[in-house]
Design a protein around this motif. Structure first.
Motif, PDB file in Angstrom:
ATOM      1  N   PHE A 180      50.727  29.397 -51.341  1.00 52.58           N
ATOM      2  CA  PHE A 180      51.195  28.386 -50.394  1.00 52.58           C
ATOM      3  C   PHE A 180      50.191  28.234 -49.254  1.00 52.58           C
ATOM      4  O   PHE A 180      49.815  27.118 -48.876  1.00 52.58           O
ATOM      5  N   MET A 181      49.751  29.363 -48.692  1.00 47.55           N
ATOM      6  CA  MET A 181      48.804  29.326 -47.582  1.00 47.55           C
ATOM      7  C   MET A 181      47.440  28.807 -48.029  1.00 47.55           C
ATOM      8  O   MET A 181      46.764  28.091 -47.290  1.00 47.55           O
ATOM      9  N   GLN A 182      47.050  29.151 -49.257  1.00 45.23           N
ATOM     10  CA  GLN A 182      45.770  28.658 -49.777  1.00 45.23           C
ATOM     11  C   GLN A 182      45.787  27.131 -49.894  1.00 45.23           C
ATOM     12  O   GLN A 182      44.817  26.450 -49.550  1.00 45.23           O
ATOM     13  N   LEU A 206      39.231  28.906 -42.384  1.00 41.78           N
ATOM     14  CA  LEU A 206      39.557  30.280 -42.762  1.00 41.78           C
ATOM     15  C   LEU A 206      40.791  30.775 -42.026  1.00 41.78           C
ATOM     16  O   LEU A 206      41.139  30.283 -40.963  1.00 41.78           O
ATOM     17  N   MET A 207      41.426  31.734 -42.637  1.00 43.66           N
ATOM     18  CA  MET A 207      42.533  32.455 -42.018  1.00 43.66           C
ATOM     19  C   MET A 207      42.367  33.898 -42.460  1.00 43.66           C
ATOM     20  O   MET A 207      42.258  34.169 -43.658  1.00 43.66           O
ATOM     21  N   ASP A 208      42.269  34.811 -41.510  1.00 40.11           N
ATOM     22  CA  ASP A 208      42.049  36.200 -41.896  1.00 40.11           C
ATOM     23  C   ASP A 208      43.146  37.097 -41.347  1.00 40.11           C
ATOM     24  O   ASP A 208      43.931  36.696 -40.500  1.00 40.11           O
ATOM     25  N   GLY A 209      43.168  38.287 -41.861  1.00 37.94           N
ATOM     26  CA  GLY A 209      44.171  39.257 -41.433  1.00 37.94           C
ATOM     27  C   GLY A 209      43.895  40.589 -42.108  1.00 37.94           C
ATOM     28  O   GLY A 209      42.838  40.806 -42.696  1.00 37.94           O
ATOM     29  N   PHE A 210      44.865  41.487 -42.037  1.00 40.91           N
ATOM     30  CA  PHE A 210      44.712  42.817 -42.622  1.00 40.91           C
ATOM     31  C   PHE A 210      45.962  43.161 -43.429  1.00 40.91           C
ATOM     32  O   PHE A 210      47.040  42.610 -43.198  1.00 40.91           O
ATOM     33  N   GLY A 211      45.801  44.088 -44.338  1.00 42.40           N
ATOM     34  CA  GLY A 211      46.937  44.620 -45.083  1.00 42.40           C
ATOM     35  C   GLY A 211      46.963  46.133 -44.938  1.00 42.40           C
ATOM     36  O   GLY A 211      45.962  46.797 -45.207  1.00 42.40           O
ATOM     37  N   PHE A 212      48.070  46.673 -44.480  1.00 45.85           N
ATOM     38  CA  PHE A 212      48.149  48.108 -44.198  1.00 45.85           C
ATOM     39  C   PHE A 212      49.061  48.869 -45.149  1.00 45.85           C
ATOM     40  O   PHE A 212      49.398  50.013 -44.900  1.00 45.85           O
ATOM     41  N   THR A 213      49.484  48.214 -46.232  1.00 46.78           N
ATOM     42  CA  THR A 213      50.504  48.844 -47.082  1.00 46.78           C
ATOM     43  C   THR A 213      50.032  50.162 -47.696  1.00 46.78           C
ATOM     44  O   THR A 213      50.792  51.124 -47.762  1.00 46.78           O
ATOM     45  N   GLY A 214      48.776  50.218 -48.149  1.00 49.68           N
ATOM     46  CA  GLY A 214      48.261  51.456 -48.747  1.00 49.68           C
ATOM     47  C   GLY A 214      48.208  52.587 -47.742  1.00 49.68           C
ATOM     48  O   GLY A 214      48.591  53.731 -48.037  1.00 49.68           O
ATOM     49  N   LEU A 215      47.753  52.297 -46.525  1.00 44.15           N
ATOM     50  CA  LEU A 215      47.669  53.295 -45.468  1.00 44.15           C
ATOM     51  C   LEU A 215      49.054  53.782 -45.080  1.00 44.15           C
ATOM     52  O   LEU A 215      49.271  54.987 -44.887  1.00 44.15           O
ATOM     53  N   MET A 216      50.008  52.863 -44.980  1.00 40.51           N
ATOM     54  CA  MET A 216      51.373  53.236 -44.621  1.00 40.51           C
ATOM     55  C   MET A 216      51.979  54.170 -45.663  1.00 40.51           C
ATOM     56  O   MET A 216      52.676  55.129 -45.330  1.00 40.51           O
ATOM     57  N   GLU A 217      51.680  53.876 -46.926  1.00 35.12           N
ATOM     58  CA  GLU A 217      52.204  54.721 -48.009  1.00 35.12           C
ATOM     59  C   GLU A 217      51.638  56.134 -47.910  1.00 35.12           C
ATOM     60  O   GLU A 217      52.363  57.124 -48.057  1.00 35.12           O
ATOM     61  N   LYS A 218      50.344  56.227 -47.602  1.00 40.32           N
ATOM     62  CA  LYS A 218      49.717  57.552 -47.464  1.00 40.32           C
ATOM     63  C   LYS A 218      50.302  58.336 -46.303  1.00 40.32           C
ATOM     64  O   LYS A 218      50.421  59.561 -46.352  1.00 40.32           O
ATOM     65  N   LEU A 242      47.674  25.162 -48.099  1.00 46.18           N
ATOM     66  CA  LEU A 242      47.696  24.665 -46.729  1.00 46.18           C
ATOM     67  C   LEU A 242      46.276  24.586 -46.164  1.00 46.18           C
ATOM     68  O   LEU A 242      45.878  23.582 -45.554  1.00 46.18           O
ATOM     69  N   LEU A 243      45.498  25.662 -46.364  1.00 46.48           N
ATOM     70  CA  LEU A 243      44.117  25.685 -45.889  1.00 46.48           C
ATOM     71  C   LEU A 243      43.271  24.626 -46.588  1.00 46.48           C
ATOM     72  O   LEU A 243      42.419  23.982 -45.961  1.00 46.48           O
ATOM     73  N   ALA A 244      43.522  24.432 -47.879  1.00 46.21           N
ATOM     74  CA  ALA A 244      42.775  23.424 -48.638  1.00 46.21           C
ATOM     75  C   ALA A 244      43.049  22.023 -48.092  1.00 46.21           C
ATOM     76  O   ALA A 244      42.141  21.184 -48.018  1.00 46.21           O
ATOM     77  N   GLU A 245      44.283  21.770 -47.679  1.00 48.10           N
ATOM     78  CA  GLU A 245      44.628  20.459 -47.125  1.00 48.10           C
ATOM     79  C   GLU A 245      43.937  20.239 -45.776  1.00 48.10           C
ATOM     80  O   GLU A 245      43.430  19.146 -45.495  1.00 48.10           O
ATOM     81  N   ILE A 246      43.906  21.288 -44.942  1.00 50.16           N
ATOM     82  CA  ILE A 246      43.212  21.181 -43.652  1.00 50.16           C
ATOM     83  C   ILE A 246      41.708  20.991 -43.876  1.00 50.16           C
ATOM     84  O   ILE A 246      41.050  20.225 -43.175  1.00 50.16           O
ATOM     85  N   HIS A 247      41.178  21.665 -44.896  1.00 45.28           N
ATOM     86  CA  HIS A 247      39.770  21.519 -45.252  1.00 45.28           C
ATOM     87  C   HIS A 247      39.477  20.064 -45.640  1.00 45.28           C
ATOM     88  O   HIS A 247      38.457  19.490 -45.240  1.00 45.28           O
ATOM     89  N   THR A 248      40.377  19.469 -46.408  1.00 41.19           N
ATOM     90  CA  THR A 248      40.220  18.075 -46.817  1.00 41.19           C
ATOM     91  C   THR A 248      40.211  17.155 -45.598  1.00 41.19           C
ATOM     92  O   THR A 248      39.432  16.185 -45.534  1.00 41.19           O
ATOM     93  N   LEU A 265      52.855  36.422 -44.543  1.00 41.42           N
ATOM     94  CA  LEU A 265      51.607  37.063 -44.128  1.00 41.42           C
ATOM     95  C   LEU A 265      51.818  38.305 -43.259  1.00 41.42           C
ATOM     96  O   LEU A 265      50.919  38.713 -42.521  1.00 41.42           O
ATOM     97  N   ASP A 266      52.991  38.905 -43.309  1.00 41.65           N
ATOM     98  CA  ASP A 266      53.222  40.144 -42.570  1.00 41.65           C
ATOM     99  C   ASP A 266      52.238  41.204 -43.066  1.00 41.65           C
ATOM    100  O   ASP A 266      52.211  41.511 -44.260  1.00 41.65           O
ATOM    101  N   PRO A 267      51.393  41.761 -42.175  1.00 43.06           N
ATOM    102  CA  PRO A 267      50.345  42.696 -42.621  1.00 43.06           C
ATOM    103  C   PRO A 267      50.881  44.043 -43.093  1.00 43.06           C
ATOM    104  O   PRO A 267      50.146  44.832 -43.686  1.00 43.06           O
ATOM    105  N   PHE A 268      52.150  44.325 -42.822  1.00 42.65           N
ATOM    106  CA  PHE A 268      52.718  45.612 -43.196  1.00 42.65           C
ATOM    107  C   PHE A 268      53.568  45.529 -44.467  1.00 42.65           C
ATOM    108  O   PHE A 268      54.229  46.480 -44.834  1.00 42.65           O
ATOM    109  N   SER A 269      53.562  44.367 -45.108  1.00 40.38           N
ATOM    110  CA  SER A 269      54.297  44.171 -46.360  1.00 40.38           C
ATOM    111  C   SER A 269      53.309  43.800 -47.462  1.00 40.38           C
ATOM    112  O   SER A 269      52.262  43.204 -47.180  1.00 40.38           O
ATOM    113  N   PRO A 270      53.633  44.121 -48.710  1.00 37.81           N
ATOM    114  CA  PRO A 270      52.743  43.716 -49.799  1.00 37.81           C
ATOM    115  C   PRO A 270      52.595  42.203 -49.838  1.00 37.81           C
ATOM    116  O   PRO A 270      53.524  41.463 -49.519  1.00 37.81           O
TER     117      PRO A 270
END
Length: 203
Positions: A100-102, A58-70, A104-110, A87-92
């Motif tokens: 691409f990241m998905q 897994l790879m997790d993070g946050f997205g703040f674009t909606g909050l920033m807009e408000k 990458l994770l699938a390859e590590i999973h394999t 994966l910049d959390p402040f950009s869409p």
């Protein structure tokens, strides 16, 4: 996955070099990276209530674009390289970058799956859920071939290894050092309180 892979590789190398069997004994949890490591053992023993598995990535993070807009906050990101802001959390979220990241994770999973299959061999009773990231209790893990039997450390040492005595290699802090740290902290706290009482500022 990197540290788990390094340990798994080293256990495998040392087993071959010294022609020794390695037994993994699970107490509370042997999931994700811990199971990646345990898969290098010749046999894995668990408690009936141990949690075993979580073969996934897994790879997790946050997205703040909606909050920033408000809040009326504008993101100003400058990069050299089209994907440097990946994966910049402040950009869409960019769909091509997400894919691409998905991949990458699938390859590590394999890689993880290959390690488990190599370690468990014919004992593994693979189902569609085996590599889904789920965890099982110890009894279920034995039935699925993720572990070999029920047993604690003493049982494995006594009945499987036939060891006459146990040697615990767990690194422990020196008693003198522990007391010195505790004493040092007490002295430091006492000095701080005394200085505060005297109206002195410590910087």
């Amino acid at each position: 996955p990197v540290q788990a892979g390094i340990i798994n590789d080293e256990i495998t190398r040392l087993k071959g070099l010294h022609d020794k069997k390695v037994y993994a004994v699970v107490e509370e949890t042997c999931a994700s990276a811990a199971y990646y490591i345990a898969a290098a053992a010749d046999n894995i023993y668990v408690d009936k209530a141990s949690l075993v598995g979580s073969i996934g990535v897994l790879m997790d993070g946050f997205g703040f674009t909606g909050l920033m807009e408000k809040l009326g906050i504008e993101r100003r990101l400058m990069t050299a390289g089209d994907n440097k802001g990946l994966l910049d959390p402040f950009s869409p979220q960019d769909e091509s970058q997400r894919q691409f990241m998905q991949n990458l994770l699938a390859e590590i999973h394999t890689q993880f799956i290959d390690v488990v299959k190599r370690g468990r061999g014919d004992r593994l009773k693979e189902t569609p859920e085996t590599f889904s990231g789920l965890v099982w209790n110890g009894q279920q893990a034995v039935a699925l071939g993720l572990a070999d039997g029920l047993g604690n450390l003493d049982y494995v040492a006594r009945e499987i290894v036939k060891a006459e005595e146990l040697v615990d290699y767990t690194r422990r802090e020196n008693v003198g050092l522990r007391l010195a740290k505790r004493f040092g902290a007490s002295v430091g706290e006492g000095m701080f309180l005394a200085a505060r009482a005297a109206g002195v500022q410590l910087r």
